[in-house]
Design an enzyme around this catalytic site. Structure first.
Site, PDB file in Angstrom:
ATOM      1  N   HIS A 343       0.798  -1.233   0.000  1.00 28.21           N
ATOM      2  CA  HIS A 343       0.000   0.000   0.000  1.00 28.21           C
ATOM      3  C   HIS A 343       0.827   1.277   0.000  1.00 28.21           C
ATOM      4  CE1 HIS A 343      -4.087  -1.597   0.473  1.00 28.21           C
ATOM      5  NE2 HIS A 343      -3.541  -2.560   1.179  1.00 28.21           N
ATOM      6  N   LYS A 534      -7.920  14.477   3.485  1.00 24.89           N
ATOM      7  CA  LYS A 534      -7.062  13.288   3.535  1.00 24.89           C
ATOM      8  C   LYS A 534      -6.128  13.465   4.731  1.00 24.89           C
ATOM      9  CE  LYS A 534      -5.930  14.266  -0.698  1.00 24.89           C
ATOM     10  NZ  LYS A 534      -6.088  13.025  -1.417  1.00 24.89           N
ATOM     11  N   ARG A 535      -5.382  12.430   5.068  1.00 31.11           N
ATOM     12  CA  ARG A 535      -4.433  12.585   6.168  1.00 31.11           C
ATOM     13  C   ARG A 535      -3.480  13.748   5.894  1.00 31.11           C
ATOM     14  NH1 ARG A 535      -1.278   8.744   5.493  1.00 31.11           N
ATOM     15  NH2 ARG A 535      -2.308   8.122   3.565  1.00 31.11           N
ATOM     16  N   LYS A 540       1.335  14.722   0.643  1.00 30.27           N
ATOM     17  CA  LYS A 540       0.020  15.049   0.078  1.00 30.27           C
ATOM     18  C   LYS A 540      -0.100  16.536  -0.246  1.00 30.27           C
ATOM     19  CE  LYS A 540      -2.314  11.097   2.206  1.00 30.27           C
ATOM     20  NZ  LYS A 540      -2.804  10.421   0.988  1.00 30.27           N
ATOM     21  N   THR A 642      -8.279   6.621  -2.634  1.00 32.05           N
ATOM     22  CA  THR A 642      -9.665   6.238  -2.922  1.00 32.05           C
ATOM     23  C   THR A 642     -10.581   7.448  -2.789  1.00 32.05           C
ATOM     24  OG1 THR A 642      -9.977   5.499  -0.622  1.00 32.05           O
ATOM     25  CG2 THR A 642      -9.426   3.809  -2.259  1.00 32.05           C
ATOM     26  N   LYS A 646     -14.047   8.726  -4.972  1.00 33.65           N
ATOM     27  CA  LYS A 646     -15.327   9.108  -4.352  1.00 33.65           C
ATOM     28  C   LYS A 646     -15.794  10.464  -4.867  1.00 33.65           C
ATOM     29  CE  LYS A 646     -13.934   6.434  -0.344  1.00 33.65           C
ATOM     30  NZ  LYS A 646     -13.193   6.476   0.934  1.00 33.65           N
TER      31      LYS A 646
END
Length: 825
Positions: A343, A534-535, A540, A642, A646
Site C-alpha cells: 500500500h 485526507k491525512r 500530500k 480512494t 469518491k
C-alpha cells in the site's frame, strides 16, 4: 377536541406501544424461533459455506475504517424506504437516528479500501471473511483548540456496539515470549506467556443478494489462571492488575500509517491478529467438508485450494508446521495460500523490525525467518552467481548497527502473488522499490487498482444524484458500475444537465448550513467548493494548497474591485500525534483562515475552513457537496488514493498531478475533463538526479516570494512572528516533495478551474463525463480481478434463497447455482 401530541409525548408512547403485540402462543413460538434462527444460529451463510465447501477468502488487515453501519445495512438489504416510513410513523427522524451512531474508526484515513472490499466481496457472493483487531479506542477524535490539533480518545464502544456478537466459543490462545528448546524430541517453543483472542463478529451484507459475510475482529483477553503462590502472599491485586498488560494489545489503534514506529506493542498487535486468524482458518478448514468432520481434512495437501489469505505473514508457515508437517511442506503451502498487497512506496512506512525485539517476543519465529532467508538466498545465488550485492539487497535480514527483519521482503518471499493498488504504483514497485524481487520472480507481480463501493459512496451519501441517474439508466449500475457509461448519451441533454447541477446545488446548500452551524462561518453556497480531505502529510502537499489560498488572498487585496470567482476552500484530515510538521500544517491552515475569513475587503469571495475531525460520516457529507477535488501529491508518492474516486463518482472535477489512481481516472474521463498539472514521475526522477533548489523558484516567481515572505514575517501569526519558521525552513531547504517546483503550474491550472466554473453548463458537462467514466473505480471490479487473477475463485451475482423462502424453492435455487458453477471455467 384533543391537542396534537408533541414530539416528546410521541417518543414516550413508543416505549409502551408494542408491548401487547403478541396475540397468541403461535406468534410467540414463531417469533422465538426466528430469534433462535437469526441471533443464536445466525450464521446462515456460514452454514451454507460449510455445506458447499467453497474456497474461502481471508482478508487480513490491521485497519477496517468502517464508519457507520445502520444506513449502509438498510441500503444493501433494500429496506431504507420501509425503515424511513416506519420511523416517521413512530414520530422519529431517521437522519437523527443515524447521527447518533458512532463511527467505527478502526483505521487511519488512508486505508479506506478494506472496508469497501468487504462490501464488494459479499455483493459478489464470495465466501470471504475480514479479520482484524477490535480496538477499544479507534483513530483519535481531533479537536482544534487555538488552531492546534488536540487528540482525544475515541471511546466508540462506550454505549456498546449493536452490530457485533461475541463468540467466546471460538476463543483462541496466542503465545508470546518464552524460549526455544532444541531437544531429542525436536524443537519446542516453551514457557510462553498466553493471551486469549476473543472474536467479535459483525455481519457484512451484500447488495440485495441475501449473502451476509462476516468481519471477525479479535479482542485480547488475559487467561483466568492466577499464580496461587502469589495469591497466598497477598499478590492477588497485582495479579488482577497485570491482566491489563495482556489486554492492552487490542486497546488502541496506532495512528501512524505512513511512518514506521518499531514499538513492541505494534508488533504484538500484528502477531496477535495473524496468529489468532490462522488458528481460526485451520479450525474451519479441518471441519469444513460438506458439514462433516471427515478425517481427510487432517491432510493439508488441499489447503491452498480451499484457503486464500491476503495479505500475509510468516505466521502462516509456523501455524501450518505445528500440524506435523516439515518446514519445507509448510512453507510450500504458505506460499500457495498467501498473497501480499503493498500500500505504500514511502520507505519510512515499510516495516523493519529489530532482531532483538523479535528474539524476545517471538524467538521461534526468528529462527524460522533465518531458515527461510537462507533457503531463499541460496535460490537467488543460484540464479545470480557471484552477485553478493544483490544478496545483501534482497536479504530478509538487514545488516547494520541494529540488525532488522525487512517485513516487505518476507511478505514477497512468502506469497505467490504481489500487487500494487494502482498501475503507476505497481510499476514503481517493479522498477524501484522491489526491482530485485521483480527480476527474480516476475510472475508474482500484478496490479489491482483500488476501488470504492458505490452503495456507500453514491446511493447512501448522495441519494439525489443516485435517483437522477436511475431515472435515466435504471438501477443496474448500483451492482455494476460500468452501466454509468450509458450516461455519455446524456452529456448534451439539457434536462439532465439541469438535474445534475440542481442536485449539486442542493448538496452545497445543505453542507453550507452544516458549516455555518459547526464553524460559525457564513458560506456563499454559490462559491466554488474546493476540497482537500485526507491525512495531513507533507507528500500530500496541503502546503501547496495553502500557498494558492494566500496567492488568491493577495490578488484580491491588490485589486479589490476586480471580479474573482468566489471560492470556499476546505481542508480536513488528521495529523499523526507525533508528526510535528503535519501539526504545524494544521496550525497554518487555521491561521490563514483566521485572517482571510475576517478581512472585510475579501468578503465572501474567499473563505478557508479546516474541517475538524474528518471521518467517514463527515466524508459522506462533504464529498457530495464538493465542486473541486484536490489530489496534488508529488508524482510517484501516492500509491492509489480512494478519496479521488469518491469525488469523481459524486460529481466533482479533479485538479491533480499524474500520481496514484489519478492517472487512470484521467485516462478514463479524458485529460480534457481533468485539471492536470505539474511534474510527472520521470520529471521528479530527473530533478532528483540534478538536484532541487527551492531558492531558484523563490527568486524567480514574485507571487511565491511574497507568500513565503508573509509566512516568514508573521503576517498570518502577528502575535508569534516566528511561528511558521519551521515550515518556511523546510520548504526552502529540505523539501523532499518539491512544493515550489509545481507552484507555478498549479496556480495556472487553478485559473483554468475558475474560468470554467463561470460557465455552469460546460462545467456540468464535464461533471457528467466524469461520473459516466467512473465505473472502472468500483471495488466490485477490483474484487472481481483479485478473485479471478489471484484468489482463484469466480464471483457470482446469484441471489441465494432468503430464510423464509419455501424449502423446495431454496433447493432448486441451490441446484441452479451448482449447474452455473459447473459451467464456470
Amino acid at each position: 377536541m384533543s391537542r396534537p401530541l408533541s414530539d416528546y409525548e410521541k417518543r414516550k408512547q413508543i416505549s409502551v406501544r408494542g408491548l401487547a403485540g403478541v396475540e397468541n402462543v403461535s406468534d410467540l413460538k414463531k417469533n422465538f424461533n426466528r430469534h433462535l434462527h437469526f441471533t443464536l444460529v445466525k450464521d446462515r451463510n456460514v452454514q451454507y459455506y460449510y455445506e458447499k465447501d467453497p474456497k474461502r477468502i481471508y482478508y487480513l488487515s490491521l485497519e477496517f475504517y468502517m464508519g457507520r453501519t445502520l444506513q449502509n445495512t438498510m441500503v444493501n438489504l433494500g429496506l431504507q424506504n420501509a425503515c424511513d416510513e416506519a420511523t416517521y410513523q413512530l414520530g422519529l427522524d431517521m437522519e437523527e437516528l443515524q447521527e447518533i451512531e458512532e463511527d467505527a474508526g478502526l483505521g487511519n484515513g488512508g486505508l479506506g479500501a478494506p472496508a469497501c472490499f468487504l462490501d464488494s466481496m459479499a455483493t459478489l457472493g464470495l465466501a470471504a471473511y475480514g479479520y482484524g483487531i477490535r480496538y477499544e479506542f479507534g483513530i483519535f477524535n481531533q479537536k482544534i483548540s487555538g488552531g492546534w490539533q488536540v487528540e482525544e480518545a475515541d471511546d466508540w464502544l462506550r454505549y456498546g456496539n449493536p452490530w457485533e456478537k461475541a463468540r467466546p466459543e471460538y476463543m483462541i490462545p496466542v503465545h508470546f515470549y518464552g524460549h526455544v528448546d532444541h531437544g531429542p524430541d525436536g524443537t519446542k517453543w516453551i514457557d510462553t506467556q498466553v493471551v486469549l483472542a476473543l472474536p467479535y463478529d459483525t455481519p457484512v451484507p451484500g447488495y440485495r443478494n441475501n449473502t451476509v459475510n462476516t468481519m471477525r475482529l479479535w479482542s485480547a483477553r488475559a487467561p483466568n489462571e492466577f499464580n496461587l503462590k502469589d495469591f497466598n502472599v497477598g499478590g492477588y491485586i497485582q495479579a488482577v492488575l497485570d491482566r491489563n498488560l495482556a489486554e492492552n494489545i487490542s486497546r488502541v489503534l496506532y495512528p501512524n500509517d505512513n511512518f514506521f514506529e518499531g514499538k513492541e506493542l505494534r508488533l504484538k498487535q500484528e502477531y496477535f491478529v495473524v496468529a489468532a486468524t490462522l488458528q481460526d482458518i485451520i479450525r474451519r478448514f479441518k471441519s469444513s467438508k460438506f458439514g462433516s468432520r471427515d478425517p481427510v481434512r487432517t491432510s493439508f495437501d488441499a489447503f491452498p485450494d480451499k484457503v486464500l489469505a491476503s495479505p500475509t505473514g510468516v505466521t502462516v508457515g509456523r501455524g501450518v508446521s505445528q500440524h506435523w508437517l516439515s518446514l519445507c511442506q509448510a512453507w510450500e503451502i504458505t506460499v500457495k495460500t498467501c498473497a501480499y498487497t503493498n500500500h505504500t512506496v514511502l520507505p519510512e512506512a515499510l516495516e523493519r523490525w529489530p532482531i532483538h525485539l523479535l528474539e524476545t517476543l517471538l524467538p521461534r519465529h526468528l529462527e524460522i525467518i533465518y531458515e527461510i532467508n537462507q533457503r531463499f538466498l541460496d535460490k537467488v545465488y543460484a540464479m545470480f552467481p557471484g552477485d553478493h550485492d544483490r544478496l545483501r539487497r534482497m536479504s530478509l535480514v538487514e545488516e547494520g548497527s541494529i540488525k532488522r527483519i525487512n517485513m516487505a521482503h518476507l511478505c514477497i518471499v512468502g506469497s505467490h502473488a504481489v500487487n500494487g493498488v494502482a498501475r503507476i504504483h505497481s510499476d514503481i514497485l517493479k522498477k524501484t522499490v522491489f526491482k530485485d524481487f521483480y527480476e527474480f520472480e516476475p510472475h508474482k507481480f500484478q496490479n489491482k487498482t483500488n476501488g470504492i463501493t458505490p452503495r456507500r459512496w453514491l446511493v447512501l451519501c448522495n441519494p439525489g444524484l443516485a435517483e437522477v441517474i436511475a431515472e435515466r439508466i435504471g438501477e443496474e449500475y448500483i451492482s455494476d458500475l460500468d452501466h454509468l457509461k450509458k450516461l455519455l448519451a446524456f452529456v448534451n441533454d439539457e434536462g439532465f444537465i439541469r438535474d445534475v447541477a440542481k442536485v449539486k446545488q442542493e448538496n452545497k446548500l445543505k453542507f453550507s448550513a452544516y458549516l455555518e452551524k459547526e464553524y460559525k462561518v457564513k458560506i456563499n453556497p454559490n462559491s466554488l467548493f474546493d476540497v482537500q480531505v485526507k491525512r495531513i502529510h507533507e507528500y500530500k502537499r496541503q502546503l501547496l494548497n495553502c500557498l494558492h489560498v494566500i496567492t488568491l488572498y493577495n490578488r484580491i487585496k491588490r485589486e479589490p474591485n476586480q471580479h474573482f470567482v468566489p471560492r470556499t476552500i476546505m481542508i480536513g484530515g488528521k495529523a499523526a500525534p507525533g508528526y510535528h510538521m503535519a501539526k504545524m500544517i494544521i496550525k497554518l491552515i487555521t491561521a490563514i483562515g483566521d485572517i482571510v475569513n475576517n478581512d472585510p475587503v475579501i468578503g465572501d469571495r474567499l473563505k478557508m475552513i479546516f474541517l475538524e475531525n474528518y471521518r467517514v460520516s463527515l466524508a459522506e457529507k462533504v464529498i457530495p457537496a464538493a465542486d473541486l477535488s484536490e489530489q496534488i501529491s508529488t508524482a510517484g508518492t501516492e500509491a492509489s488514493g480512494t478519496g479521488n474516486m469518491k469525488f469523481m463518482l459524486n460529481g466533482a472535477l479533479t485538479i491533480g498531478t499524474m500520481d496514484g489512481a489519478n492517472v487512470e481516472m484521467a485516462e478514463e474521463a479524458g485529460e480534457d475533463n481533468f485539471f492536470i498539472f505539474g511534474m510527472r514521475v520521470e520529471d521528479v526522477e530527473e530533478m532528483d538526479k540534478k538536484g532541487y533548489c527551492a531558492k531558484d523558484y523563490y527568486d524567480r516567481i514574485p507571487e511565491l516570494k511574497q507568500v513565503i515572505d508573509q509566512l516568514s514575517s508573521g503576517y498570518f501569526s502577528p502575535k508569534q512572528p516566528q511561528l511558521f519558521k519551521d515550515i518556511v525552513n523546510m520548504l526552502m531547504n529540505h523539501d523532499r516533495f518539491k512544493v515550489f517546483a509545481d507552484y507555478e503550474a498549479y496556480i495556472k491550472c487553478q485559473e483554468d478551474v475558475s474560468a470554467l466554473y463561470k460557465n455552469t453548463k460546460e462545467w456540468t458537462k464535464k461533471v457528467i463525463i466524469n461520473i459516466a467514466t467512473s465505473g472502472k473505480f468500483s471495488s466490485d471490479r477490483t474484487i472481481a480481478q483479485y478473485a479471478r487473477e489471484i484468489w482463484g475463485v469466480e464471483p457470482t451475482h446469484h441471489k441465494i434463497p432468503a430464510p423464509d423462502d419455501p424449502r423446495e424453492l431454496a433447493l432448486n435455487s441451490c441446484l441452479c447455482l451448482a449447474e452455473v458453477k459447473q459451467r464456470e471455467p
